[in-house]
Design an enzyme around this catalytic site. Sequence first.
Site, PDB file in Angstrom:
ATOM      1  N   ASP A 256       0.736  -1.132   0.067  1.00 36.62           N
ATOM      2  CA  ASP A 256      -0.036  -0.105   0.092  1.00 36.62           C
ATOM      3  C   ASP A 256       0.923   1.024   0.008  1.00 36.62           C
ATOM      4  O   ASP A 256       2.024   1.009   0.493  1.00 36.62           O
ATOM      5  CB  ASP A 256      -0.849   0.083   1.183  1.00 36.62           C
ATOM      6  CG  ASP A 256      -1.628   1.208   1.199  1.00 36.62           C
ATOM      7  OD1 ASP A 256      -2.295   1.555   0.199  1.00 36.62           O
ATOM      8  OD2 ASP A 256      -1.805   1.821   2.478  1.00 36.62           O
ATOM      9  N   ASP A 258       0.037   5.211   0.828  1.00 36.99           N
ATOM     10  CA  ASP A 258      -0.346   6.146   1.987  1.00 36.99           C
ATOM     11  C   ASP A 258      -0.255   5.508   3.357  1.00 36.99           C
ATOM     12  O   ASP A 258      -0.854   4.671   3.435  1.00 36.99           O
ATOM     13  CB  ASP A 258      -1.387   7.109   1.697  1.00 36.99           C
ATOM     14  CG  ASP A 258      -1.489   7.599   0.238  1.00 36.99           C
ATOM     15  OD1 ASP A 258      -0.333   7.905  -0.301  1.00 36.99           O
ATOM     16  OD2 ASP A 258      -2.372   7.722  -0.105  1.00 36.99           O
TER      17      ASP A 258
END
Length: 443
Positions: A256, A258
């Site tokens: 992922d 952020d």
Amino acid sequence: MTGVSTAVVLAGGKGTRLASAFPDLAKPMVPVDGLPIAEHLVRTYAAQGVRRFIFTLGYRGNQLRVHFGDGSAWGVSVEYFEEREPLGTAGALAELQDELGAAPFWVFYADTLSSVDLSRMEAHHRANSADATLLVHPNDHPYDSDLVDAEPTGRVRAVYGKPHPADREVRNVVNAALYLLEPSMLREIPRGVASDFGRDLFPKWAASHRLYAYSTPEYIKDMGKPERRVQVEAALRQGKVEARNLRNRQRAVFLDRDGVINVDSDLIKHPDELVLVPGAAAAIHALNQSDLIAVVVTNQSVVARNLTDEAGVDRIHARMERLLADEAGAFVDAIYYCPHHPHGGFPEENPAYKIECSCRKPKPGMLLAAADRFNIDLSSSYLVGDSPRDIEAGQAAGVAATLRVRTGHGLKPSTAAPTVQVDDLSAAVAWILEREKSRTSQA
Ligand SMILES: [Zn+2]
């Protein structure tokens, strides 16, 4: 197997830097793990269906003639073209129009060692009706390389030679020196004058022709410097060159963005807002040294919310890649993002992206797309995320382990239990590499 059975091998360059270690050899004849570099090339691609190799010869070219003869020892035909004067990487090809005929052909560099699944690159070329396709990849020194600015489809918009202007955000997409050309492109190479693909032709063709980039994590490295030869030899002996060929199953770490790679400052809409999590670049660099490929999968509803557009997301990713390279020589092999958001009805939104899609996590669409493209075995891959959505997406894709980091949204309660909770990406990568070690020792 590839349906494109002819290859031109550019073997005319002077091995000035390698020459210090092998003063008597033409560069393509320099040995790597007991065989000349050019013989690795012939063996690798003859096995994939290339039947005819045309070597363009320059400095000490006779050594190649003596070694390969007519090619029958390798079950292929080998022909030679003498450069009367050095014509650059492309100039010699213009002289080969009659020999090459009306079929597409590969272009290899004889001082480069690679193992690429040509059939996938060919399929990409044909699906796009490309005039020319160049193999690209991210590397650990993008700002010292020719950078390719391509649309998400692969269509090349521009090619930037070095040095690169500091004010321009360009993705870490580097011309890796393996091409597939339609025969019509031979007429686009000026005859009798020296010219270079990366410097002269591709920047021009990006505007005038269907020039496509094919991005792959497969092994391809040139041996312009003596220390690279040593690195390539080690990779070859460890089986890393062949293992990365996409005919073989790959394993990946899905990341992922952020809250994992960069500090989650909520809805990043401009490159200046992107700040790396401490240690993230070094962690990704450690992944780059392993057998695992690194694939970013990120929800970017900033597009649907009209806070930026897809070009803006591209600039943000270019900045991320620059920070990773600058800080630790790190790179990611691919970035997938979902620009959508399912909840419509806000006045400022971009309605085209306000849809129920199959890519937005917790759906596994981005992981499945990457798995298809890179032949990834999901059941021996990993996901690192900070939110319950990430963990659910990893579970839906069937990865071996999901790791939840405490940076970003990591402290939110969730019903989706990760395999393990760790502090940050550094700890996640350390956990994964430790698990890989026991995996290798069991094998
Ligand atoms: Zn989506």
